[in-house]
Design a protein around this motif. Sequence first.
Motif, short mmCIF file in Angstrom:
data_model
loop_
_atom_site.label_atom_id
_atom_site.label_comp_id
_atom_site.label_asym_id
_atom_site.label_seq_id
_atom_site.Cartn_x
_atom_site.Cartn_y
_atom_site.Cartn_z
N ARG A 92 0.83 -1.26 -0.03
CA ARG A 92 0.23 -0.18 0.09
C ARG A 92 1.01 1.27 -0.06
O ARG A 92 1.77 1.42 0.94
N VAL A 93 0.91 1.94 -0.96
CA VAL A 93 1.33 3.16 -1.36
C VAL A 93 0.93 4.61 -0.75
O VAL A 93 1.35 5.47 0.13
N CYS A 94 -0.10 4.79 -1.03
CA CYS A 94 -1.20 6.09 -0.86
C CYS A 94 -2.69 5.86 -1.27
O CYS A 94 -2.94 4.69 -1.46
N ARG A 95 -3.37 6.84 -0.93
CA ARG A 95 -4.83 7.01 -1.23
C ARG A 95 -4.85 7.50 -2.68
O ARG A 95 -3.70 8.33 -3.00
N VAL A 96 -5.70 7.28 -3.53
CA VAL A 96 -5.86 7.67 -4.77
C VAL A 96 -5.96 9.28 -4.73
O VAL A 96 -5.43 9.86 -5.48
N ASP A 97 -6.69 9.64 -3.79
CA ASP A 97 -6.95 11.11 -3.59
C ASP A 97 -5.56 11.76 -3.61
O ASP A 97 -5.62 13.27 -3.60
N ASP A 98 -4.46 11.27 -2.81
CA ASP A 98 -3.22 11.83 -2.95
C ASP A 98 -2.50 12.10 -4.02
O ASP A 98 -1.56 12.71 -4.07
N LEU A 99 -3.01 11.56 -5.16
CA LEU A 99 -2.26 11.52 -6.39
C LEU A 99 -3.01 12.73 -7.21
O LEU A 99 -4.31 12.66 -7.42
N LEU A 100 -2.41 13.76 -7.49
CA LEU A 100 -3.01 14.88 -8.43
C LEU A 100 -3.15 14.49 -9.93
O LEU A 100 -1.92 13.73 -10.23
#
Length: 154
Positions: free
Chosen positions: A36-44
């Motif tokens: 797990r790397v991050c949330r989708v919402d963290d990626l612009l």
Amino acid sequence: MTTVDATDADLMTDATPPAPRGGATDAVDGSAGWVRVCRVDDLLVERGAAALVGARQIALFRTFDGRLFATDQIDPYSGAAILSRGIVGDRAGVPTVASPMYKQVFDLRTGVCLDAQGAESRSVRVHPVAVTDGDVFVRIAPAADAAGAGGDPR
């Protein structure tokens, strides 16, 4: 640029990877190793983000149509960890990133260099991405699976 760090607590030990949704990950094969790397919402949208998965630096990209891609962060031409800072776009429908160093353009699906700018063609390693419940997971591709089997220049 966003930087995220995947810790050991994010390592999935279950042999079943998360079900992929909406990305470039049709070939998720059921093996362990998803992180797990991050949330989708963290990626612009149309921007890259750098992440550290174990000891490997990767670059994550979210395209305008919501697809997610992961490559090695190391530019195979300069050896610099800069691909997440590249220009995200597309070329005739192919999602791409242009390296900010020497401007080579890479296919985000395969890692193949589409424009070597007169240099010998090199590829960047790509990694499967999956999304489950809004969480982004990456499985680091072994060297044998990489389009750029030349390896990391470090």
